[in-house]
Scaffold this active site. Structure first.
Site, mmCIF file in Angstrom:
data_model
loop_
_atom_site.group_PDB
_atom_site.id
_atom_site.type_symbol
_atom_site.label_atom_id
_atom_site.label_comp_id
_atom_site.label_asym_id
_atom_site.label_seq_id
_atom_site.Cartn_x
_atom_site.Cartn_y
_atom_site.Cartn_z
ATOM 1 N N LYS A 130 -17.790 3.601 13.071
ATOM 2 C CA LYS A 130 -17.828 4.073 14.460
ATOM 3 C C LYS A 130 -17.511 2.958 15.455
ATOM 4 O O LYS A 130 -16.737 3.168 16.384
ATOM 5 C CB LYS A 130 -19.205 4.665 14.785
ATOM 6 C CG LYS A 130 -19.500 5.975 14.096
ATOM 7 C CD LYS A 130 -20.751 6.638 14.646
ATOM 8 C CE LYS A 130 -22.003 5.794 14.441
ATOM 9 N NZ LYS A 130 -22.290 5.533 13.020
ATOM 10 N N ARG A 189 -28.234 10.378 19.993
ATOM 11 C CA ARG A 189 -28.606 10.156 18.595
ATOM 12 C C ARG A 189 -29.411 11.323 18.030
ATOM 13 O O ARG A 189 -29.573 11.440 16.824
ATOM 14 C CB ARG A 189 -29.419 8.863 18.489
ATOM 15 C CG ARG A 189 -29.650 8.368 17.072
ATOM 16 C CD ARG A 189 -30.407 7.071 17.081
ATOM 17 N NE ARG A 189 -29.662 6.006 17.722
ATOM 18 C CZ ARG A 189 -28.796 5.231 17.096
ATOM 19 N NH1 ARG A 189 -28.552 5.407 15.812
ATOM 20 N NH2 ARG A 189 -28.174 4.268 17.742
ATOM 21 N N ARG A 222 -21.328 -5.428 1.759
ATOM 22 C CA ARG A 222 -21.082 -6.414 2.813
ATOM 23 C C ARG A 222 -21.773 -7.736 2.523
ATOM 24 O O ARG A 222 -22.909 -7.771 2.073
ATOM 25 C CB ARG A 222 -21.571 -5.886 4.170
ATOM 26 C CG ARG A 222 -20.631 -4.925 4.829
ATOM 27 C CD ARG A 222 -20.917 -4.740 6.301
ATOM 28 N NE ARG A 222 -22.232 -4.224 6.584
ATOM 29 C CZ ARG A 222 -22.470 -3.260 7.466
ATOM 30 N NH1 ARG A 222 -21.478 -2.680 8.114
ATOM 31 N NH2 ARG A 222 -23.703 -2.857 7.702
ATOM 32 N N ARG A 245 -27.570 -8.876 3.853
ATOM 33 C CA ARG A 245 -28.693 -8.632 4.754
ATOM 34 C C ARG A 245 -29.647 -7.606 4.144
ATOM 35 O O ARG A 245 -29.228 -6.725 3.390
ATOM 36 C CB ARG A 245 -28.193 -8.106 6.101
ATOM 37 C CG ARG A 245 -27.302 -9.062 6.856
ATOM 38 C CD ARG A 245 -26.947 -8.521 8.222
ATOM 39 N NE ARG A 245 -26.407 -7.159 8.141
ATOM 40 C CZ ARG A 245 -25.996 -6.451 9.190
ATOM 41 N NH1 ARG A 245 -26.070 -6.984 10.390
ATOM 42 N NH2 ARG A 245 -25.520 -5.238 9.041
ATOM 43 N N ARG A 293 -31.548 4.938 5.624
ATOM 44 C CA ARG A 293 -30.867 5.105 6.907
ATOM 45 C C ARG A 293 -30.067 6.399 6.927
ATOM 46 O O ARG A 293 -29.999 7.096 7.957
ATOM 47 C CB ARG A 293 -29.945 3.912 7.170
ATOM 48 C CG ARG A 293 -30.686 2.614 7.495
ATOM 49 C CD ARG A 293 -29.773 1.414 7.426
ATOM 50 N NE ARG A 293 -28.693 1.479 8.405
ATOM 51 C CZ ARG A 293 -27.638 0.662 8.396
ATOM 52 N NH1 ARG A 293 -27.523 -0.268 7.464
ATOM 53 N NH2 ARG A 293 -26.706 0.778 9.310
#
Length: 217
Positions: free
Chosen positions: A13, A88, A127, A161, A172
């Site tokens: 996004k 949201r 990542r 992370r 999430r």
């Protein structure tokens, strides 16, 4: 144009919002930027938000809505905007509708970036971030460093992370499904939703979105 951009974590996004806003010549308004600006400037809403965050609590919808409305009042948003990360949830979507109705304007489109869940997990869990400079980002599969665990740019250590661990990513996604996905049905009822397949190169996804908005080449 007045656009809302939605999609799960890892759908791209932020990247797409920047490209689309530039192509459409409208401001990219992200929730993250709103929070950072209000907190750094010490606005009343920023002070409220920081007090909740420092206590480890979620920032109430009213505070987030207030920040978004303040930002939409700025001159550069008069001719259009692209909202990224807001609304949201349903409460925020309804508040945005009330605000826009009060201004006599409406949304032009809600772009829904569609990515398979397994791909989302792969994108985020792969990542690797440089400890020396967090702007240097690599991926275990899609953008490997020349030497494993070492940043190509500055030689810093690459790490994963906590937020990028697979179990965290799936949590999430659960939050996204329960809180944010309902706004897609809400906007579908208003015939605003345009679904954009978000697999492929960044430029390809941008072209699909621009074409869907009637701004293709």
């Amino acid at each position: 144009m007045r656009i809302v951009l939605v999609g799960p974590p890892g759908a791209g996004k932020g990247t797409q919002a920047a490209y689309l806003a530039r192509n459409l010549e409208i401001p990219h308004i992200s929730t993250g930027d709103l929070f950072r600006a209000n907190i750094s400037q010490g606005t009343p809403l920023g002070v409220q938000a920081k007090s909740y965050m420092d206590a480890g609590n979620l920032v109430p919808d009213e505070v987030t809505i207030g920040m978004a409305e303040d930002r939409l009042e700025q001159a550069d948003a008069a001719g259009g905007f692209l909202l990224d990360g807001f609304p949201r949830n349903l409460k925020q979507a309804e508040a945005l509708d009330v605000y826009l109705k009060g201004k006599g304007i409406t949304l032009d489109a809600v772009l829904d970036l569609e990515v398979p869940e397994d791909e989302v997990v792969k994108r985020i869990a792969g990542r690797r971030i440089c400890r020396k400079n967090s702007a240097h980002v690599f991926h275990a599969e899609y953008s490997k460093p020349k030497a494993e665990g070492v940043c190509d740019v500055c030689g810093g250590e690459l790490y994963q992370r906590d937020d990028d661990h697979e179990d965290t990513v799936r949590k999430r996604l659960e939050v996204y499904h329960s809180e944010t996905e309902p706004i897609i049905d809400y906007y579908k009822a208003q015939e605003l939703v345009v679904t954009i397949p978000a697999l492929g190169k960044v430029e390809e996804v941008t072209r699909r979105a621009m074409s869907a908005l009637g701004r293709g080449e």
